[in-house]
Enzyme design. Structure first.
Site, PDB file in Angstrom:
ATOM      1  CB  SER A   1      -0.865  -0.021   1.262  1.00  0.00           C
ATOM      2  OG  SER A   1      -1.435   1.244   1.489  1.00  0.00           O
TER       3      SER A   1
ATOM      4  CE1 TYR B   1      -4.181  -2.933   5.363  1.00  0.00           C
ATOM      5  CE2 TYR B   1      -3.687  -0.613   5.026  1.00  0.00           C
ATOM      6  CZ  TYR B   1      -3.944  -1.862   4.511  1.00  0.00           C
ATOM      7  OH  TYR B   1      -3.954  -2.050   3.157  1.00  0.00           O
TER       8      TYR B   1
ATOM      9  CE  LYS C   1      -1.626  -4.582   3.171  1.00  0.00           C
ATOM     10  NZ  LYS C   1      -1.882  -5.911   2.638  1.00  0.00           N
TER      11      LYS C   1
HETATM   12  P1  NAD Z   1     -11.011  -7.326   0.699  1.00  0.00           P
HETATM   13  O1  NAD Z   1     -11.262  -7.343   2.161  1.00  0.00           O
HETATM   14  O2  NAD Z   1     -12.139  -7.084  -0.209  1.00  0.00           O
HETATM   15  O3  NAD Z   1     -10.297  -8.686   0.244  1.00  0.00           O
HETATM   16  C1  NAD Z   1      -9.442  -9.398   1.099  1.00  0.00           C
HETATM   17  C2  NAD Z   1      -9.871 -10.859   1.033  1.00  0.00           C
HETATM   18  O4  NAD Z   1      -8.998 -11.626   1.879  1.00  0.00           O
HETATM   19  C3  NAD Z   1     -11.292 -11.092   1.528  1.00  0.00           C
HETATM   20  O5  NAD Z   1     -11.990 -11.910   0.603  1.00  0.00           O
HETATM   21  C4  NAD Z   1     -11.105 -11.799   2.872  1.00  0.00           C
HETATM   22  O6  NAD Z   1     -12.162 -12.680   3.158  1.00  0.00           O
HETATM   23  C5  NAD Z   1      -9.785 -12.510   2.650  1.00  0.00           C
HETATM   24  N1  NAD Z   1      -9.020 -12.803   3.876  1.00  0.00           N
HETATM   25  C6  NAD Z   1      -8.723 -11.973   4.896  1.00  0.00           C
HETATM   26  N2  NAD Z   1      -7.975 -12.608   5.814  1.00  0.00           N
HETATM   27  C7  NAD Z   1      -7.789 -13.881   5.356  1.00  0.00           C
HETATM   28  C8  NAD Z   1      -7.116 -15.009   5.851  1.00  0.00           C
HETATM   29  N3  NAD Z   1      -6.480 -15.005   7.019  1.00  0.00           N
HETATM   30  N4  NAD Z   1      -7.124 -16.149   5.117  1.00  0.00           N
HETATM   31  C9  NAD Z   1      -7.776 -16.191   3.927  1.00  0.00           C
HETATM   32  N5  NAD Z   1      -8.454 -15.159   3.413  1.00  0.00           N
HETATM   33  C10 NAD Z   1      -8.454 -14.002   4.120  1.00  0.00           C
HETATM   34  O7  NAD Z   1      -9.839  -6.245   0.459  1.00  0.00           O
HETATM   35  P2  NAD Z   1      -9.292  -5.628  -0.898  1.00  0.00           P
HETATM   36  O8  NAD Z   1      -9.684  -4.206  -0.942  1.00  0.00           O
HETATM   37  O9  NAD Z   1      -9.597  -6.515  -2.032  1.00  0.00           O
HETATM   38  O10 NAD Z   1      -7.732  -5.656  -0.583  1.00  0.00           O
HETATM   39  C11 NAD Z   1      -6.909  -6.737  -0.983  1.00  0.00           C
HETATM   40  C12 NAD Z   1      -5.501  -6.492  -0.476  1.00  0.00           C
HETATM   41  O11 NAD Z   1      -5.033  -5.230  -0.978  1.00  0.00           O
HETATM   42  C13 NAD Z   1      -5.402  -6.415   1.039  1.00  0.00           C
HETATM   43  O12 NAD Z   1      -4.190  -7.037   1.437  1.00  0.00           O
HETATM   44  C14 NAD Z   1      -5.342  -4.924   1.302  1.00  0.00           C
HETATM   45  O13 NAD Z   1      -4.667  -4.631   2.495  1.00  0.00           O
HETATM   46  C15 NAD Z   1      -4.566  -4.433   0.090  1.00  0.00           C
HETATM   47  N6  NAD Z   1      -4.813  -3.012  -0.200  1.00  0.00           N
HETATM   48  C16 NAD Z   1      -6.098  -2.577  -0.390  1.00  0.00           C
HETATM   49  C17 NAD Z   1      -6.334  -1.218  -0.622  1.00  0.00           C
HETATM   50  C18 NAD Z   1      -7.733  -0.701  -0.792  1.00  0.00           C
HETATM   51  O14 NAD Z   1      -7.934   0.517  -0.694  1.00  0.00           O
HETATM   52  N7  NAD Z   1      -8.732  -1.542  -1.070  1.00  0.00           N
HETATM   53  C19 NAD Z   1      -5.251  -0.309  -0.682  1.00  0.00           C
HETATM   54  C20 NAD Z   1      -3.952  -0.794  -0.513  1.00  0.00           C
HETATM   55  C21 NAD Z   1      -3.742  -2.162  -0.266  1.00  0.00           C
HETATM   56  N1  UFG Z   2     -13.069  10.707   3.146  1.00  0.00           N
HETATM   57  C1  UFG Z   2     -14.077  11.569   3.475  1.00  0.00           C
HETATM   58  N2  UFG Z   2     -15.230  11.046   3.989  1.00  0.00           N
HETATM   59  C2  UFG Z   2     -15.409   9.701   4.187  1.00  0.00           C
HETATM   60  C3  UFG Z   2     -14.360   8.827   3.842  1.00  0.00           C
HETATM   61  C4  UFG Z   2     -13.189   9.365   3.326  1.00  0.00           C
HETATM   62  O1  UFG Z   2     -13.957  12.788   3.309  1.00  0.00           O
HETATM   63  O2  UFG Z   2     -16.477   9.297   4.670  1.00  0.00           O
HETATM   64  C5  UFG Z   2     -11.834  11.273   2.578  1.00  0.00           C
HETATM   65  C6  UFG Z   2     -10.602  10.990   3.417  1.00  0.00           C
HETATM   66  O3  UFG Z   2     -10.422  11.971   4.389  1.00  0.00           O
HETATM   67  C7  UFG Z   2      -9.509  10.987   2.355  1.00  0.00           C
HETATM   68  C8  UFG Z   2     -10.214  10.484   1.096  1.00  0.00           C
HETATM   69  O4  UFG Z   2     -11.598  10.666   1.327  1.00  0.00           O
HETATM   70  O5  UFG Z   2      -9.103  12.291   2.128  1.00  0.00           O
HETATM   71  C9  UFG Z   2      -9.943   9.038   0.807  1.00  0.00           C
HETATM   72  O6  UFG Z   2     -10.205   8.280   1.988  1.00  0.00           O
HETATM   73  P1  UFG Z   2     -10.286   6.696   1.986  1.00  0.00           P
HETATM   74  O7  UFG Z   2     -10.633   6.280   3.378  1.00  0.00           O
HETATM   75  O8  UFG Z   2     -11.139   6.226   0.877  1.00  0.00           O
HETATM   76  O9  UFG Z   2      -8.794   6.281   1.615  1.00  0.00           O
HETATM   77  P2  UFG Z   2      -7.413   6.618   2.354  1.00  0.00           P
HETATM   78  O10 UFG Z   2      -6.627   7.457   1.403  1.00  0.00           O
HETATM   79  O11 UFG Z   2      -7.611   7.131   3.700  1.00  0.00           O
HETATM   80  O12 UFG Z   2      -6.806   5.152   2.525  1.00  0.00           O
HETATM   81  C10 UFG Z   2      -6.653   4.280   1.450  1.00  0.00           C
HETATM   82  C11 UFG Z   2      -6.859   2.832   1.877  1.00  0.00           C
HETATM   83  C12 UFG Z   2      -5.784   2.393   2.831  1.00  0.00           C
HETATM   84  C13 UFG Z   2      -4.436   2.685   2.305  1.00  0.00           C
HETATM   85  C14 UFG Z   2      -4.331   4.114   1.860  1.00  0.00           C
HETATM   86  C15 UFG Z   2      -3.044   4.368   1.169  1.00  0.00           C
HETATM   87  O13 UFG Z   2      -8.106   2.696   2.515  1.00  0.00           O
HETATM   88  O14 UFG Z   2      -5.870   0.988   2.973  1.00  0.00           O
HETATM   89  O15 UFG Z   2      -5.371   4.430   0.934  1.00  0.00           O
HETATM   90  O16 UFG Z   2      -2.926   3.494   0.101  1.00  0.00           O
HETATM   91  F1  UFG Z   2      -3.508   2.441   3.268  1.00  0.00           F
END
Ligand code: NAD
Ligand code: UFG
Length: 336
Positions: free
Chosen positions: A124, A148, A152
């Site tokens: 991330s 969290y 990472k």
């Molecule tokens: P998500 O929660 O939709 O998907 C994660 C999946 O992993 C889910 O299906 C969950 O059931 C499964 N899971 C969790 N723990 C597990 C375990 N111990 N064993 C087996 N399965 C397990 O999340 P996502 O948004 O698809 O994110 C996927 C990956 O990308 C995550 O590692 C997350 O941290 C990373 N990531 C996501 C974002 C974002 O904004 N969505 C940003 C940066 C990094």
């Molecule tokens: N925001 C609002 N209102 C809300 C939710 C979010 O104004 O109800 C704003 C936040 O303050 C931020 C922007 O929208 O400025 C984006 O917020 P998100 O929560 O959607 O995303 P973040 O940038 O905070 O975090 C995301 C992922 C994290 C990851 C991070 C950096 O959720 O997992 O990007 O990659 F770590």
């Protein structure tokens, strides 16, 4: 070639399974369905017209992983499985360390035991913490604000040690920026349980009438309109980056980090405006207090991924909003 996708039923994992199947890979999914439902995988099969193998398996379950590796010849792993709620991780840090870090260690051990040493890891942009923008891969990492984010950072460090101990490994660390949007079919998309933490799912639930009002977290940042700036990336573009990373690790050894973002910053108000335009709905929102831990602005320098992976993001924020709204209207109660 067969790819094991941990967390393949989740938001990013399911879109990546679609791209893998469409590109001719065989796919094996391991998911414990903690934050997803098996029906998502049915929809992946519906979109692609192809079958995947699925195991209800927790990555901390060593015997479960052994079974997967013994029943399938896995060429590479894409490792999405993990918990991802930043706020929750500050309240339940041990749950995050146990699931994300302990789970990853068991997975890496079982990969090594099976002779599979190729992995793409979901990292991330949060690992950059308070660096100057745009973020570049060679900047120092680890000054992160949440447990969290630390999971990472630590997993990146663990994979670095794994590679230094055994140069046969091939490791790609993909540092995602802010994935939003959905598959254009409207069959899969982001479907969080309860009240969403992230901006886009919150917006779409307000638009469909399931939540009354969006609070914009802070209107007094030193940015063009006072709201935070982020690098939003369409989830299908992000999924395609995994294909490029898999192609790369299959043919090389080493460890490399790549920023996966658009390289453009958009404010919260930019996203609200684009969403209103694409959905035709006037969003109910108020400007509220800042959210603790939010950085004012960050976006990617994605030139390394452009050059070395041959990947570039294609979709703009209008398409991200249109596809989010299409998914939301086709699945007003989520995927059951
Ligand atoms: P998500 O929660 O939709 O998907 C994660 C999946 O992993 C889910 O299906 C969950 O059931 C499964 N899971 C969790 N723990 C597990 C375990 N111990 N064993 C087996 N399965 C397990 O999340 P996502 O948004 O698809 O994110 C996927 C990956 O990308 C995550 O590692 C997350 O941290 C990373 N990531 C996501 C974002 C974002 O904004 N969505 C940003 C940066 C990094
Ligand atoms: N925001 C609002 N209102 C809300 C939710 C979010 O104004 O109800 C704003 C936040 O303050 C931020 C922007 O929208 O400025 C984006 O917020 P998100 O929560 O959607 O995303 P973040 O940038 O905070 O975090 C995301 C992922 C994290 C990851 C991070 C950096 O959720 O997992 O990007 O990659 F770590």
């Amino acid at each position: 070639m067969t790819i094991l996708v941990t967390g393949g039923a989740g938001y990013i994992g399911s879109h990546t399974c679609v791209e893998l199947l469409n590109s001719g890979y065989d796919v094996v999914v391991a998911d414990n369905y903690y934050n997803s439902v098996p029906a998502v995988l049915d929809r992946v099969e519906q979109i692609t017209g192809k079958k995947l193998a699925r195991y209800e398996c927790d990555i901390r379950d060593r015997e479960g992983l052994k079974k997967i590796f013994s029943e399938n010849k896995i060429d590479a792993v894409i490792h999405f499985a993990g918990l991802k709620a930043v706020g929750e991780s500050t309240k339940l840090p041990l749950m995050y360390y146990e699931n994300n870090i302990s789970g990853s260690v068991v997975l890496f051990e079982e990969m090594a035991a099976a002779g599979c040493k190729k992995i793409v890891f979901s990292s991330s942009a949060t690992v950059y913490g308070n660096n100057p923008i745009p973020y570049k891969e060679d900047m120092p990492t680890g000054d992160v604000s949440s447990p969290y984010g630390r999971t990472k950072h630590f997993i990146e460090q663990i994979l670095g040690d794994v590679y230094r101990s055994d140069n046969e490994w091939s490791i790609s660390l993909l540092r995602y920026f802010n994935p939003i949007g959905a598959h254009e079919s409207g069959l899969i998309g982001e479907d969080p349980n309860g009240i969403p933490n992230n901006l886009m799912p919150f917006i779409s639930r307000v638009a469909i009438g399931k939540l009354p009002c969006l609070t914009v977290f802070g209107g007094d940042y030193d940015t063009k309109d006072g709201t935070c700036i982020r690098d939003y990336i369409h989830v299908v573009d992000l999924a395609k980056a995994h294909l490029c990373a898999v192609d790369k690790i299959l043919g090389t050894t080493g460890i490399e980090a790549y920023n996966i973002g658009n390289g453009k910053g958009y404010s919260v108000l930019d996203i609200i405006n684009a969403f209103e335009k694409e959905s035709g709905i006037k969003l109910n929102y108020v400007i509220g207090d800042r959210r603790e831990g939010d950085l004012p602005a960050f976006y990617a320098d994605a030139s390394k991924a452009n050059k070395e992976l041959g990947w570039t993001a294609e979709y703009d924020i209008d398409k991200m909003c249109a596809d989010t709204w299409n998914f939301q209207t086709k699945n007003p109660d989520g995927i059951k």
